[in-house]
Design a protein around this motif. Sequence first.
Motif, short mmCIF file in Angstrom:
data_model
loop_
_atom_site.label_atom_id
_atom_site.label_comp_id
_atom_site.label_asym_id
_atom_site.label_seq_id
_atom_site.Cartn_x
_atom_site.Cartn_y
_atom_site.Cartn_z
N ARG A 48 -9.00 -6.84 -5.93
CA ARG A 48 -8.36 -6.38 -4.69
C ARG A 48 -7.47 -7.48 -4.13
NH1 ARG A 48 -9.06 -6.94 0.71
NH2 ARG A 48 -8.46 -5.16 2.02
N THR A 51 -4.09 -7.31 -5.78
CA THR A 51 -3.24 -6.21 -5.32
C THR A 51 -2.61 -6.52 -3.96
OG1 THR A 51 -5.09 -5.04 -4.25
CG2 THR A 51 -4.69 -4.58 -6.56
N ALA A 74 3.41 -1.85 4.16
CA ALA A 74 2.31 -1.12 3.52
C ALA A 74 2.71 0.30 3.14
CB ALA A 74 1.10 -1.09 4.45
N GLY A 78 1.43 2.03 -0.21
CA GLY A 78 0.70 3.28 -0.23
C GLY A 78 1.42 4.38 -1.01
N ALA A 81 0.67 3.83 -4.55
CA ALA A 81 -0.71 4.19 -4.86
C ALA A 81 -0.90 5.70 -4.94
CB ALA A 81 -1.64 3.59 -3.80
N GLY A 237 0.25 -1.31 -5.19
CA GLY A 237 -0.43 -0.06 -4.88
C GLY A 237 -0.94 0.64 -6.12
N ALA A 240 -4.05 -1.04 -7.23
CA ALA A 240 -5.16 -0.67 -6.35
C ALA A 240 -5.72 0.70 -6.72
CB ALA A 240 -4.70 -0.68 -4.89
N VAL A 247 -7.57 6.36 -3.35
CA VAL A 247 -6.52 5.90 -2.45
C VAL A 247 -6.80 6.49 -1.08
CG1 VAL A 247 -4.04 5.78 -1.98
CG2 VAL A 247 -4.86 5.91 -4.35
N SER A 251 -4.33 2.37 2.93
CA SER A 251 -3.28 1.79 2.09
C SER A 251 -1.90 1.88 2.73
CB SER A 251 -3.26 2.48 0.72
OG SER A 251 -2.95 3.86 0.86
N ARG A 256 -2.65 -2.93 7.63
CA ARG A 256 -2.39 -3.59 6.34
C ARG A 256 -1.05 -4.31 6.37
NH1 ARG A 256 -4.70 -1.36 0.96
NH2 ARG A 256 -6.42 -2.28 2.13
#
Length: 334
Positions: A48, A51, A74, A78, A81, A237, A240, A247, A251, A256
């Motif tokens: 983590r 990432t 972020a 996201g 992700a 992402g 992650a 997810v 995220s 974040r």
Amino acid sequence: MTIASARPAPASRLKVRPAAEARGVLVIIALGLVGYFVFPDDLAFLTRLITIALLVISLDLVTGYCGVATLGQAAMFGVGAYAVGNACLAGLTDPVMLLFVGMAAGAAAGLASGALITRFHGLPQLVLSIALGQLVGALANKLSGWTGGSDGLSGITPSPVLGLFAFDLYSRTAYVFSLVVLALVFALLLRFMRSPFGLLCRGIRDDALRARMIGAAVYPRLVIMYGLSGAVAGIGGALAAITTGVVGLDSVSFERSAEALVMLVLGGTGTLWGALTGALVFQIFEHFVAATNPFHWMSMVGLLLIVIVVFAPRGLAHGAAVLWARLRVRGAAP
């Protein structure tokens, strides 16, 4: 000007030496091996950490190298992700291909947001980045068919890496895979930021008016750099999503983005090593302090930030470089 002075420089002078890139890869791999053998029970946390480190590095590309104020980084993390999660659920399970999916999705989000944000400066720029980040977060919450809403997107099960190394419960494969990706991305960025394009972005950060006066197209370069930043965040992402199998809305959260900015300031802006250092120090300190003192760990993290900002206002990386230079001078003195 003489004819001799007008001749092009020899090829040996124009050759770009890959020493910095090689050192970067070696340092990251060395630190990764230390983490693997010294903390074998914390590989999920270290994965983590990698990432989030990619997210902080992506933020440095636009804030540290271009001077773009943003608190919505972020969102690209996201988007990458969620894109990887949906691609995996649709049948694309190869981890390497999923990385490219995350990179493409993050780059697209970066170009779209950068085309708007970089048209402005100062506070309007910052407010726009926050607004876009909140918009992406709201969409992620509403489009539950693609994102899982508040429950998160789960069931992400990638196939073995290169068809050989399956993801295990101890996160060994996930950690090694993430470490290799971080080393490669870091080396490529070190080379890119020393290119004429990267150097011009630094010039735009220092004095955009002067850059325009010498004929540089400032706006297109900022948008391109935003796209590159989004690609790096999208890779983070993607990692992650691949390594955790889920997810969530966190995220794409504002928290974040704010944490990423804190890590960047902690390590030092305008240098990839600073971004990496800030991400490592902040997350490791937070992890162990929270485990030791679960009631007052936030106060201790705040105290750390205050001490570093007071005594190393330009970040840990710059402070360490200055300290090393002083020690070398003292050592060389008779």
